[in-house]
Write a protein that holds these residues in place. Structure first.
Motif, PDB file in Angstrom:
ATOM      1  N   UNK A   1       0.834  -1.189   0.000  1.00 25.14           N
ATOM      2  CA  UNK A   1       0.000   0.000   0.000  1.00 25.14           C
ATOM      3  C   UNK A   1       0.875   1.249   0.000  1.00 25.14           C
TER       4      UNK A   1
ATOM      5  N   UNK B   1      -7.707  -8.262   3.644  1.00 24.19           N
ATOM      6  CA  UNK B   1      -9.035  -7.932   3.123  1.00 24.19           C
ATOM      7  C   UNK B   1      -9.034  -6.801   2.111  1.00 24.19           C
ATOM      8  N   UNK B   2      -8.082  -5.898   2.227  1.00 25.11           N
ATOM      9  CA  UNK B   2      -8.133  -4.751   1.327  1.00 25.11           C
ATOM     10  C   UNK B   2      -7.417  -4.975   0.002  1.00 25.11           C
TER      11      UNK B   2
ATOM     12  N   UNK C   1      -7.924  -6.910  -2.616  1.00 25.18           N
ATOM     13  CA  UNK C   1      -8.734  -6.860  -3.841  1.00 25.18           C
ATOM     14  C   UNK C   1      -9.311  -5.480  -4.092  1.00 25.18           C
ATOM     15  N   UNK C   2      -9.279  -4.617  -3.080  1.00 26.94           N
ATOM     16  CA  UNK C   2      -9.895  -3.306  -3.221  1.00 26.94           C
ATOM     17  C   UNK C   2      -8.877  -2.223  -3.540  1.00 26.94           C
TER      18      UNK C   2
ATOM     19  N   UNK D   1      -6.071  -0.333  -5.970  1.00 28.88           N
ATOM     20  CA  UNK D   1      -6.225   0.078  -7.359  1.00 28.88           C
ATOM     21  C   UNK D   1      -4.855   0.192  -8.009  1.00 28.88           C
TER      22      UNK D   1
ATOM     23  N   UNK E   1      -6.164  -3.900  -8.227  1.00 22.81           N
ATOM     24  CA  UNK E   1      -6.207  -4.994  -7.265  1.00 22.81           C
ATOM     25  C   UNK E   1      -4.848  -5.679  -7.177  1.00 22.81           C
TER      26      UNK E   1
END
Lengths: 343, 343
Positions: free
Chosen positions: B260, B286-287, B289-290, B292, B294
């Motif tokens: 990230x 959890x994040x 796949x979210x 940008x 993915x």
DNA sequence: TTGTAAGCGTTATCAA
DNA sequence: TTGATAACGCTTACAA
């Protein structure tokens, strides 16, 4: 040097080795002023050599204090609890307490069981984020007279200690911020209303609309469990229903997590944030600044809530204070780049 | 109906009301087969009416079992522990245990203190992610003969129960995936090497390079504490040093969190992912796949680790098994859209 | 089927 | 300055 094969060392065994009575050992280990310095030294040395550590069950049974705090959360799945747990653990450690952590899974019966578990295990106090604001469990805690702090909760009764974030103001300020940026139709992605926090959040949203002379359109309010993929799916569905005329220009989310779902859906549909849709989150979680675009969100000072809760609870326990405390902490909007002016 | 003003109800008080001896009460409440059904019913009714709940400190003192498990993590700040905690809590609840959670903050001395805290509080077992793989704390746990499972840890000795994720393979498969996509210069964003997991991860990366005939360039290996903003800053610095000639085309991160930070830095510098730089994470949080785009990442099956750890530990406790178990769980690459082919 | 009594490892009171 | 002893609330032989 320190650990023998012997199973568990007790003060009696130390006493035997030291050639004193076990009650002398107890006093020596507790630094009783009456005990001779030499004896103390000797006892402590032997205790150390034998690898002694106290049996806190026995101590707890006698002293009615276990130096452990029960933390009952309503949903461990919610990522905003990460921060809460971290900070509570941190604060408790500083004060030499440990945390018995348990999850109620948003279920009243589980919560009830959890409370009894904590009582049975003799915790010195309970920090609880209740499942519901009007369940019998709240009264249960009060009846049992265990020291407690309620978090993420707005009490109906007095005599309840709580520390809570003003969720209403959070939504109100975020909504007003959107309104000031020209948004008149704001989609609200909220959780289920039986959660006190969500209900307050919704109030704030509605108040802001009314205050600014805007109509409250029920079809723009979504109440779903705020799982990231549920939100994602909801947005996809909503957009499928009305792909052409934009019935809303901004989306207010009850959590940053929800906002993440919104981001993904909007991007997949080819929309730009904030150009096509403005988005505001809530919680200001660690990943908010790292989203693309960085998420404008309302900072929910959970670390402060945790700090206050622990501090006040331990105060109560150690000083046997009977005064109730009720603290409200105010959230604040953190502006980043997910909102734009329209018209 | 259930709660009287009386402070704490004990079996003696129940006995008095019921007109039987307190040991009869004890047996009745424990469903002793020898006790008359009527007596049992009566006792249970009264217990209920008085709002009785057992004092598990007393029980624990007698039975040497507290139905609580100590969970000692090395860094609560690391978001991959969220999943671990959730699943451990979940599994323990199912089996009627509760979790005493404590954080060692990556500090050996704190860890030592934590182990003694757990022992003192009489936990039935310990699940620990040790700070270091070669500290004395590991031997301490073995010496004290408390039932235990080590997670996120590769033991040097036998007779240690552990469940661990094959971090080496995680890095190896991710690196090979990048190599297959034409990447020859891969930046590794790793944590400090004294963490067993990070050390293994690095091994995997190096092995993959060697296996594929590529040189290992030390300057492409970053060992820092893997905080999101530290990583962000590191990438910014690296790029400032060499803005023109790309000395690497792909970045392998030891965690999704690190990824990230990488995303943010690259985007801020105007690079496209994966077109300009390919990125691979680790953890499949959890994040992922979210993000940008993915994030392609290696799934670290922490839920499986947690499930196995709890299951095996409780097995050991309840059946007094002395066999050691050692489980390796294999991570698997989850392909999304953050890697592209080059050349 | 029920009751008595000892003991788990401490703390705390009182006596020595 | 130290040592007996009771008590905390429960389980568990053993006795009745």
């Amino acid at each position: 040097m320190s650990s023998k094969k012997t199973k568990k060392v007790t003060i009696k065994q130390i006493a035997e080795v030291a050639g004193v009575s076990f009650s002398t050992v107890a006093k020596a280990l507790n630094d009783d002023v009456l005990i001779n310095k030499e004896t103390k030294k000797k006892v402590k040395r032997i205790a150390n050599e034998l690898g002694y550590y106290p049996n806190l069950l026995a101590t707890g049974l006698r002293k009615k204090s276990t130096k452990t705090i029960g933390v009952i959360l309503n949903d461990l799945t919610n990522p905003c609890f990460i921060e809460t747990i971290q900070e509570i653990e941190n604060q408790l450690s500083n004060k030499n307490y440990t945390m018995l952590l348990i999850d109620s899974n948003l279920d009243i019966d589980t919560e009830n069981k959890n409370i009894f578990t904590m009582l049975s295990k003799g915790v010195d106090g309970i920090i609880i984020a209740p499942v519901s604001s009007n369940s019998k469990n709240i009264q249960l805690i009060l009846d049992k007279e265990v020291k407690s702090v309620f978090i993420d909760f707005i009490p109906k009764y007095k005599n309840i200690n709580y520390v809570y974030v003003n969720h209403e103001y959070a939504a109100l300020s975020a909504t007003e911020y959107l309104i000031k940026h020209g948004h008149k139709n704001i989609l609200l992605i909220n959780g289920p209303l039986h959660l006190a926090a969500c209900s307050k959040f919704q109030n704030g949203y509605i108040k802001a609309l009314i205050k600014n002379g805007l109509a409250v359109d029920k079809s723009l309010i979504v109440n779903k469990y705020i799982k990231i993929d549920i939100v994602y799916q909801k947005i996809m569905d909503l957009q499928k229903d009305c792909p052409i005329n934009k019935i809303y220009t901004a989306i207010l989310c009850v959590s940053d997590l929800a906002a993440m779902g919104v981001y993904k859906a909007l991007k997949e549909l080819g929309f730009l944030i904030p150009n096509d849709y403005s988005v505001v989150g809530y919680d200001n979680t660690f990943f908010a600044p790292f989203m693309d675009p960085p998420l404008t969100t309302v900072n929910s000072p959970l670390n402060i809530v945790s700090k206050l809760s622990v501090g006040l609870l331990i105060d109560q326990i150690e000083n046997d204070i009977r005064l109730t405390f009720q603290k409200k902490v105010e959230p604040n909007l953190v502006v980043r780049n997910s909102v734009c002016k329209i018209n």
